[in-house]
Design a protein around this motif. Structure first.
Motif, short mmCIF file in Angstrom:
data_model
loop_
_atom_site.label_atom_id
_atom_site.label_comp_id
_atom_site.label_asym_id
_atom_site.label_seq_id
_atom_site.Cartn_x
_atom_site.Cartn_y
_atom_site.Cartn_z
N GLY A 199 0.81 -1.21 0.00
CA GLY A 199 0.00 0.00 0.00
C GLY A 199 0.84 1.27 0.00
O GLY A 199 0.53 2.23 -0.72
N TRP A 200 1.92 1.27 0.77
CA TRP A 200 2.77 2.46 0.83
C TRP A 200 3.70 2.56 -0.36
O TRP A 200 4.09 3.66 -0.75
N VAL A 201 4.04 1.44 -0.98
CA VAL A 201 4.80 1.51 -2.24
C VAL A 201 3.92 2.14 -3.31
O VAL A 201 4.37 3.02 -4.07
N GLU A 202 2.66 1.73 -3.35
CA GLU A 202 1.72 2.32 -4.31
C GLU A 202 1.49 3.81 -4.01
O GLU A 202 1.35 4.62 -4.93
N HIS A 203 1.44 4.15 -2.75
CA HIS A 203 1.28 5.55 -2.34
C HIS A 203 2.45 6.39 -2.85
O HIS A 203 2.26 7.49 -3.37
N LEU A 204 3.65 5.85 -2.69
CA LEU A 204 4.85 6.53 -3.18
C LEU A 204 4.77 6.73 -4.69
O LEU A 204 5.00 7.84 -5.20
#
Length: 233
Positions: free
Chosen positions: A6-11
């Motif tokens: 989720g946070w990789v996608e957010h980045l």
């Protein structure tokens, strides 16, 4: 099991905005994602990629600090200096975000394994123990430097808890209490760097007022934590 996806996608989602420079939120969210992913590496017990994420966060943080500072009413000479600094910082960040290094980092982040919750829980305990150490140091010496160290440890615990689906309301509330102090300290550091070896009476006068505001905000934050600052600390 918890994942970093989720946070990789957010980045990834905020890279275009960070590259365009059209909205400061793009750079801010790149920094947030970098910090969140570092917390994930803490829970994995990985050393690999931590220095890379630290570098990304530092570069994005430089731009963010300058953008926040320029949102304030500043002496003209200092403002012009920060505008030039921001132009260079943005150039460096854009080059970094478009580099093969960034592509390799993103590929590696996509392949991070899910958390083993039992092992991650043990690693969270270590982060909480470090936070307790920072708190004890702050209690013994309630200085701005120790407050800053406590805030950083607090952030890592908050993010780690949230990855594990645990309540972090207390940590989040404390972060908000300490936020103004951090912003004022960042502005003070930028102003001191500007004044180093430079004569600017208007900026020097502004620094005196800023020091007073920072001291007051520090006293208030420490008071909210049930502490009293060391005079001159």
């Amino acid at each position: 099991m918890r994942e970093a996806r989720g946070w990789v996608e957010h980045l990834l989602a905020h890279l275009p905005l960070a590259l365009s420079g059209e909205d400061p939120e793009g750079v801010h969210q790149v920094r947030v994602a970098g910090r969140r992913l570092r917390a994930y590496l803490d829970l994995l017990g990985f050393r690999v990629l931590k220095d890379d994420l630290r570098f990304l966060v530092r570069q994005a943080g430089r731009v963010r600090d300058l953008e926040v500072a320029l949102g304030k009413d500043l002496p003209q000479g200092f403002r012009e200096h920060l505008e030039a600094e921001l132009k260079e910082a943005r150039r460096s960040l854009v080059a970094l975000l478009r580099s093969p290094w960034m592509g390799a980092l993103l590929r590696a982040l996509r392949h991070l394994p899910p958390l083993d919750e039992k092992r991650a829980g043990k690693r969270l305990e270590r982060l909480e123990a470090r936070l307790e150490e920072r708190w004890a140091r702050l209690e013994a010496q309630p200085t701005l430097e120790n407050l800053h160290a406590f805030r950083r440890a607090l952030r890592r615990v908050r993010y780690a808890k949230e990855f594990l689906g645990l309540s972090a309301k207390r940590e989040k509330a404390l972060q908000e209490v300490l936020g103004e102090v951090n912003d004022l300290k960042a502005l003070r550091d930028l102003l001191e760097a500007y004044l180093h070896g430079r004569e600017d009476p208007e900026a020097q006068s502004y620094l005196e007022g800023l020091e007073s505001a920072l001291a007051a905000a520090t006293r208030e934050a420490l008071g909210d934590l049930g502490l009293r600052p060391i005079p001159g600390g």
